[in-house]
Write an enzyme that holds these catalytic residues in place. Structure first.
Site, PDB file in Angstrom:
ATOM      1  N   GLU A   1       0.875  -1.217   0.005  1.00 10.06           N
ATOM      2  CA  GLU A   1       0.140   0.039  -0.023  1.00 10.06           C
ATOM      3  C   GLU A   1       0.878   1.318   0.122  1.00 10.06           C
ATOM      4  O   GLU A   1       1.842   1.405   0.661  1.00 10.06           O
ATOM      5  CB  GLU A   1      -1.001  -0.113   1.226  1.00 10.06           C
ATOM      6  CG  GLU A   1      -1.753   1.028   1.542  1.00 10.06           C
ATOM      7  CD  GLU A   1      -2.606   1.289   0.177  1.00 10.06           C
ATOM      8  OE1 GLU A   1      -3.471   0.380  -0.287  1.00 10.06           O
ATOM      9  OE2 GLU A   1      -2.413   2.331  -0.339  1.00 10.06           O
TER      10      GLU A   1
ATOM     11  N   LYS B   1       7.881  -1.804  -1.888  1.00  9.79           N
ATOM     12  CA  LYS B   1       7.507  -1.018  -0.977  1.00  9.79           C
ATOM     13  C   LYS B   1       8.555  -0.538  -0.276  1.00  9.79           C
ATOM     14  O   LYS B   1       8.601   0.938  -0.008  1.00  9.79           O
ATOM     15  CB  LYS B   1       6.513  -1.906   0.170  1.00  9.79           C
ATOM     16  CG  LYS B   1       5.887  -1.386   1.314  1.00  9.79           C
ATOM     17  CD  LYS B   1       5.284  -0.036   1.048  1.00  9.79           C
ATOM     18  CE  LYS B   1       4.883   0.766   2.254  1.00  9.79           C
ATOM     19  NZ  LYS B   1       3.871   1.825   2.297  1.00  9.79           N
TER      20      LYS B   1
ATOM     21  N   CYS C   1       6.136   5.287   9.278  1.00 10.95           N
ATOM     22  CA  CYS C   1       6.520   4.591   8.039  1.00 10.95           C
ATOM     23  C   CYS C   1       8.119   4.620   7.773  1.00 10.95           C
ATOM     24  O   CYS C   1       8.768   3.642   7.639  1.00 10.95           O
ATOM     25  CB  CYS C   1       5.465   4.648   6.952  1.00 10.95           C
ATOM     26  SG  CYS C   1       3.882   4.388   7.141  1.00 10.95           S
TER      27      CYS C   1
HETATM   28  C1  UGA Z   1       4.935   7.452   3.717  1.00 11.54           C
HETATM   29  C2  UGA Z   1       4.723   7.393   1.904  1.00 11.54           C
HETATM   30  O1  UGA Z   1       4.872   8.718   1.558  1.00 11.54           O
HETATM   31  C3  UGA Z   1       3.706   6.545   1.452  1.00 11.54           C
HETATM   32  O2  UGA Z   1       3.560   6.413   0.144  1.00 11.54           O
HETATM   33  C4  UGA Z   1       3.545   5.506   2.212  1.00 11.54           C
HETATM   34  O3  UGA Z   1       2.418   4.541   1.708  1.00 11.54           O
HETATM   35  C5  UGA Z   1       3.496   5.512   3.806  1.00 11.54           C
HETATM   36  O4  UGA Z   1       4.931   5.967   4.220  1.00 11.54           O
HETATM   37  C6  UGA Z   1       3.562   3.923   4.502  1.00 11.54           C
HETATM   38  O5  UGA Z   1       4.498   3.237   4.201  1.00 11.54           O
HETATM   39  O6  UGA Z   1       2.380   3.569   4.989  1.00 11.54           O
HETATM   40  P1  UGA Z   1       3.654   8.926   5.470  1.00 11.54           P
HETATM   41  O7  UGA Z   1       4.064   8.394   6.279  1.00 11.54           O
HETATM   42  O8  UGA Z   1       2.028   9.385   5.602  1.00 11.54           O
HETATM   43  O9  UGA Z   1       3.725   8.335   3.976  1.00 11.54           O
HETATM   44  O10 UGA Z   1       4.282  10.377   5.263  1.00 11.54           O
HETATM   45  P2  UGA Z   1       4.953  11.183   4.179  1.00 11.54           P
HETATM   46  O11 UGA Z   1       3.912  12.330   3.635  1.00 11.54           O
HETATM   47  O12 UGA Z   1       5.806  10.323   3.347  1.00 11.54           O
HETATM   48  O13 UGA Z   1       6.093  12.042   5.164  1.00 11.54           O
HETATM   49  C7  UGA Z   1       6.843  11.507   6.006  1.00 11.54           C
HETATM   50  C8  UGA Z   1       7.728  12.459   6.718  1.00 11.54           C
HETATM   51  O14 UGA Z   1       8.700  13.302   5.835  1.00 11.54           O
HETATM   52  C9  UGA Z   1       6.961  13.544   7.438  1.00 11.54           C
HETATM   53  O15 UGA Z   1       7.483  14.115   8.872  1.00 11.54           O
HETATM   54  C10 UGA Z   1       7.136  14.872   6.614  1.00 11.54           C
HETATM   55  O16 UGA Z   1       7.248  16.117   7.402  1.00 11.54           O
HETATM   56  C11 UGA Z   1       8.641  14.572   6.130  1.00 11.54           C
HETATM   57  N1  UGA Z   1       8.875  15.315   4.803  1.00 11.54           N
HETATM   58  C12 UGA Z   1       8.229  14.886   3.665  1.00 11.54           C
HETATM   59  C13 UGA Z   1       9.837  16.108   4.742  1.00 11.54           C
HETATM   60  O17 UGA Z   1      10.648  16.382   5.723  1.00 11.54           O
HETATM   61  N2  UGA Z   1      10.380  16.792   3.538  1.00 11.54           N
HETATM   62  C14 UGA Z   1       9.490  16.643   2.408  1.00 11.54           C
HETATM   63  O18 UGA Z   1       9.931  17.101   1.626  1.00 11.54           O
HETATM   64  C15 UGA Z   1       8.420  15.518   2.481  1.00 11.54           C
END
Ligand code: UGA
Length: 433
Positions: free
Chosen positions: A153, A206, A262
């Site tokens: 997912e 994944k 994640c």
């Molecule tokens: C992540 C992946 O993006 C999803 O595709 C995946 O399905 C999910 O993990 C999972 O394995 O279930 P998520 O953990 O909801 O999703 O959050 P993200 O949007 O990936 O953000 C993760 C972290 O990275 C956050 O703390 C965010 O602030 C940080 N981030 C994100 C940054 O510091 N810089 C960025 O440019 C993007």
């Protein structure tokens, strides 16, 4: 089709609701009676935009049912999705206890006939082979036929409903044509490129996806340190780099490191998985190291600019906006370190205060209003880029803060504007602007 989802977290509940919305008969199996009771009443338990409405709609239509009992649902199902957590164990490996535990239980209730057991949980390569072995060991009737499949997912918290209705890709890993055809049939109403492959490739896809996202973030954070030391502007650099269509701007936003349930877990697990297969893990170790350093650099800035023992205000506690999830949130790490140094803290977040209260109890002060939280504080730290902080009332911020200094861990303001408003403004990778 009749489906069972085992697990009602972000993945299990959201995907179950989406497949119910397409007209399938869906069971969701849990093991905590209080949670199942809430779900039956239309309370999704987690905060996720659009989920409550979707859940209620399908409950009213009778397409989704919640249960604690394997007997109720497993023998009726065409496809069983395993969507339980695979948290990080103390040594960083993925903890597969729940996956194997539910597999044991599934295997004693499979029907005479054909079932697909599809794993949505993020699991190391070869886990689905173990799932198959457990079921084979436990089934007693020759009339029971089953195949396993890996269906990772990719939804994100905060946009999980939309991501599930509109995925970039649907990955189906199985060695069985029958299972592949059934899963393709189930996914028919959903757009998105189909990748059908073998089980090992789907399992690794994944981890590779999350590792790529984490790599981009750590890359941006490394260049933010470089920019701070040289007077460069990391945002200008990342915008220019990201305009190359081969690279893209997304996930190149520097800050205080990635959190959540994640990316940190999966990068740590990859260190072990690659090493177990004799593959060099140094890239993944570096991603983690840079991630921690991003938080530490932020803390160092606070310590160098605010007298030890002062009161500091924090805006934003969830690991990213639009969620109340604080698992592995940079805020938790930063709060702990600032408390250890002797600072007093006022905190505000639009939705995750209750979760943070469970961690820090009366060690910090909680506020329901972002401006009231500023009172008597010698500085403001912004740790999550909630929209409501982007257009803050700076007159109020100046009025309430004792010391007009802002530490912005997410680069949400323009440094020149902040300077003109009279703030000392320290952001990430552009502090010398
Ligand atoms: C992540 C992946 O993006 C999803 O595709 C995946 O399905 C999910 O993990 C999972 O394995 O279930 P998520 O953990 O909801 O999703 O959050 P993200 O949007 O990936 O953000 C993760 C972290 O990275 C956050 O703390 C965010 O602030 C940080 N981030 C994100 C940054 O510091 N810089 C960025 O440019 C993007």
């Amino acid at each position: 089709m009749t489906l069972t989802f085992i697990g009602h977290g972000y993945v299990g509940l959201v995907t179950a609701c989406v497949f119910a919305d397409f007209g399938n008969e869906v069971y969701v199996l849990g093991h905590t009676p209080e949670k199942i009771d809430k779900l039956k009443k239309g309370n999704p338990i987690i905060y996720e935009p659009g989920l409550e409405e979707l859940l209620k709609r399908n409950l009213i239509a009778g397409r989704i049912k919640f249960t604690l009992d394997y007997k109720d649902c497993i023998s009726k199902s065409d496809i069983i999705f395993i969507a339980v957590g695979t948290p990080m164990s103390s040594n960083g490996e993925a903890d597969l206890t729940s996956v194997f535990d539910v597999t044991e239980k599934i295997s004693s209730h499979l029907k005479n006939g054909y079932t697909v057991v599809a794993c949505k949980s993020t699991v190391p390569v070869e886990t689905n082979d173990k799932i198959r072995d457990i079921i084979n060991k436990n089934i007693t009737s020759k009339k029971i036929e089953f195949d396993v499949a890996s269906c990772p997912e990719f939804l994100r918290e905060g946009s999980a409903v939309n991501d599930t209705f509109n995925p970039d890709r649907i990955v189906i890993g199985t060695d069985s044509k029958r299972a592949k055809d059934l899963l393709l049939e189930l996914h028919k109403p959903i757009n998105g490129k189909r990748i059908t492959t073998n089980i090992a490739s789907a399992e690794i896809t994944k981890y590779a996806s999350n590792a790529m996202l984490a790599t981009k973030i750590s890359f941006a954070n490394l260049f933010s340190e470089f920019s701070e030391k040289t007077g460069a502007d990391v945002e200008a650099i990342m915008t220019a780099v990201g305009l190359d269509k081969r690279i893209g701007r997304s996930f190149l936003y520097p800050g205080i490191g990635f959190g959540g349930s994640c990316l940190p877990k999966d990068v740590n697990a990859l260190v072990h998985i690659t090493e177990q297969h004799g593959v060099d893990s140094s890239l993944f170790k570096s991603i983690n190291k840079i991630n921690i350093q991003a938080r530490e650099r932020f803390i160092d800035k606070v310590i160098s600019n605010v007298k030890l023992g002062s009161r500091i205000c924090i805006w934003g506690l969830s690991f990213k906006p639009n969620t109340d999830d604080i698992r592995e949130a940079p805020s938790i790490y930063i709060i702990r370190e600032l408390l250890n140094k002797g600072y007093k803290l006022n905190v505000y977040d639009p939705v995750s205060l209750d979760n943070v209260k469970m961690v820090f109890k009366d060690k910090i002060s909680y506020f329901e209003n972002q401006y009231k939280a500023l009172k008597d504080c010698a500085g403001l730290c912004i740790l999550t880029e909630w929209n409501q902080f982007k257009e803050a009332d700076f007159k109020k911020v100046k009025k309430y803060l004792k010391n007009v200094i802002i530490f912005d861990g997410r680069n949400i303001y323009d440094p020149r504007r902040m300077k003109s408003l009279g703030f000392k403004y320290l952001s990430v990778g552009r502090s010398l602007l």
